[in-house]
Design an enzyme around this catalytic site. Structure first.
Site, PDB file in Angstrom:
ATOM      1  N   PHE A   1      -5.446   5.965  -0.602  1.00 52.32           N
ATOM      2  CA  PHE A   1      -4.568   4.795  -0.539  1.00 52.32           C
ATOM      3  C   PHE A   1      -4.676   3.988  -1.823  1.00 52.32           C
ATOM      4  O   PHE A   1      -5.780   3.778  -2.347  1.00 52.32           O
ATOM      5  CB  PHE A   1      -4.961   3.872   0.623  1.00 52.32           C
TER       6      PHE A   1
ATOM      7  N   ILE B   1      -7.783   1.503  10.367  1.00 53.65           N
ATOM      8  CA  ILE B   1      -8.808   2.549  10.357  1.00 53.65           C
ATOM      9  C   ILE B   1     -10.085   2.026   9.705  1.00 53.65           C
ATOM     10  O   ILE B   1     -10.064   1.067   8.924  1.00 53.65           O
ATOM     11  CB  ILE B   1      -8.305   3.807   9.634  1.00 53.65           C
TER      12      ILE B   1
ATOM     13  N   PHE C   1       2.656   9.833   3.055  1.00 56.03           N
ATOM     14  CA  PHE C   1       2.987   9.713   4.475  1.00 56.03           C
ATOM     15  C   PHE C   1       3.333   8.296   4.887  1.00 56.03           C
ATOM     16  O   PHE C   1       3.869   8.074   5.972  1.00 56.03           O
ATOM     17  CB  PHE C   1       1.830  10.234   5.343  1.00 56.03           C
ATOM     18  N   ASP C   2       3.034   7.301   4.044  1.00 58.19           N
ATOM     19  CA  ASP C   2       3.372   5.928   4.410  1.00 58.19           C
ATOM     20  C   ASP C   2       3.327   5.067   3.165  1.00 58.19           C
ATOM     21  O   ASP C   2       2.520   5.295   2.256  1.00 58.19           O
ATOM     22  CB  ASP C   2       2.386   5.402   5.453  1.00 58.19           C
TER      23      ASP C   2
ATOM     24  N   TYR D   1       0.840  -1.205   0.000  1.00 56.29           N
ATOM     25  CA  TYR D   1       0.000   0.000   0.000  1.00 56.29           C
ATOM     26  C   TYR D   1       0.871   1.250   0.000  1.00 56.29           C
ATOM     27  O   TYR D   1       2.032   1.237   0.401  1.00 56.29           O
ATOM     28  CB  TYR D   1      -0.913   0.027   1.230  1.00 56.29           C
TER      29      TYR D   1
ATOM     30  N   TYR E   1      -8.292   9.117  10.467  1.00 54.45           N
ATOM     31  CA  TYR E   1      -7.813   9.577  11.772  1.00 54.45           C
ATOM     32  C   TYR E   1      -8.487  10.859  12.239  1.00 54.45           C
ATOM     33  O   TYR E   1      -8.117  11.417  13.273  1.00 54.45           O
ATOM     34  CB  TYR E   1      -6.293   9.806  11.718  1.00 54.45           C
TER      35      TYR E   1
END
Length: 345
Positions: free
Chosen positions: A214, A173, A155-156, A145, A199
């Site tokens: 995502f 989440i 961010f990831d 992902y 979040y």
């Protein structure tokens, strides 16, 4: 300026060494001259570098190599998965994967669920729809992902790290939990997740706020424990259920052991339980059967008022079904619990 300095250093050192070699020819081996040339070449190369990159000469070769491959990393990571240069790049802080062009907003052809989650299939699975294997709430999945904020900032990414991620479907989440259960092995999707399913708008430090995007590709499913069967009367209590003044409804599914009737569960009792709880739509929210072990707790410490009330008076071995109204469940819907007592202290 650098070539002049280097040339001057070389000539000066050469003349000195030549004079010394005349006096002590046996003290200056030929290998020494090669070493001197190497040192001077190294110093000149450093000085020829631009000021902002001159320290590259003093870092390990692997670091310099990953720096040179920085530009190729995003394409390699997306197209073919992580290679060695991608892992080196992630280690030294390079290789952000570019955001998709529709990162700010889901396109018109995206599917939007009732919760506000939007998604689009990027790569369909090879299986037919009726034969596709899909994860359930208590399964684990293996995925790659990458996540971006609406402004395009990554961010990831498991892709950048070069290592696929494995986690429980119910341990992420809300937007992921919902979306993963509709995916199949081999499928890749893009999710547009509103803040309410991520979040939030003002999350804890270190977590991205606002809507998130995502790209997720599923590679495998690890089946978890089999969840309990949803009660047939999940929508509401039957006519033969006992209704307490508080609005709690209950029904005894299995009577307790006769020898322990004199020792029922009380407010200050410590009990060992097996229980499962569902929303009125059949969604499982908690289960010791899935967790794999019984719960041991004090009745007065249970935060759910309806569950506390429903336990009172139960005896060892008894099993009850509780229909807990929303005012006693601290949620916006009725909850249904099946509870069995295995120990009372």
């Amino acid at each position: 300026f650098c070539p002049t300095v280097c040339s001057y250093k070389f000539r000066l050192l050469s003349s000195v060494m030549a004079r010394r070699s005349t006096i002590r020819q046996d003290r200056v081996p030929r290998v020494g001259w090669l070493g001197i040339c190497g040192v001077l070449s190294f110093l000149c190369a450093c000085q020829l570098k631009k000021p902002e990159t001159k320290t590259d000469c003093f870092v390990p070769p692997a670091t310099r190599r990953s720096s040179m491959m920085k530009l190729s990393i995003p394409m390699l990571g997306v197209a073919t998965g992580m290679h060695e240069e991608n892992r080196a790049s992630a280690l030294f802080g390079f290789g952000d994967i570019p955001a998709p062009i529709d990162v700010a907003k889901a396109p018109a052809d995206a599917t939007v669920t009732s919760t506000g989650l939007a998604y689009k299939v990027l790569t369909p699975p090879s299986c037919s729809p009726e034969a596709c294997e899909r994860p359930f709430l208590f399964d684990k999945v293996e995925v790659d992902y990458t996540g971006w904020q609406a402004n395009g900032k990554m961010f990831d990414s498991s892709v950048s790290r070069g290592r696929r991620a494995t986690f429980g479907v119910n341990q992420v989440i809300k937007g992921w939990t919902e979306g993963l259960q509709t995916m199949a092995v081999g499928e890749k999707r893009r999710f547009w997740i509103p803040a309410s399913l991520a979040y939030g708008d003002n999350p804890e430090m270190g977590r991205p706020g606002g809507p998130l995007v995502f790209d997720v590709e599923m590679f495998g499913i690890q089946r978890g424990p089999k969840p309990p069967i949803v009660p047939v009367d999940i929508a509401g209590p039957p006519a033969d259920a006992i209704v307490n003044p508080s609005g709690l409804s209950l029904k005894v599914l299995k009577t307790g052991k006769p020898d322990f009737k004199a020792r029922p569960v009380q407010q200050d009792s410590e009990v060992i339980l097996e229980y499962s709880g569902w929303k009125s739509n059949g969604e499982l929210v908690v289960s010791t059967q899935v967790n794999g072990q019984r719960a041991q707790l004090r009745v007065s410490d249970i935060s759910l008022p309806g569950l506390r009330e429903g336990l009172l008076g139960m005896t060892l071995g008894e099993r009850r079904r509780l229909w807990i109204p929303s005012k006693l469940a601290k949620v916006n819907s009725m909850l249904v619990f099946d509870v069995e007592v295995f120990g009372i202290q």
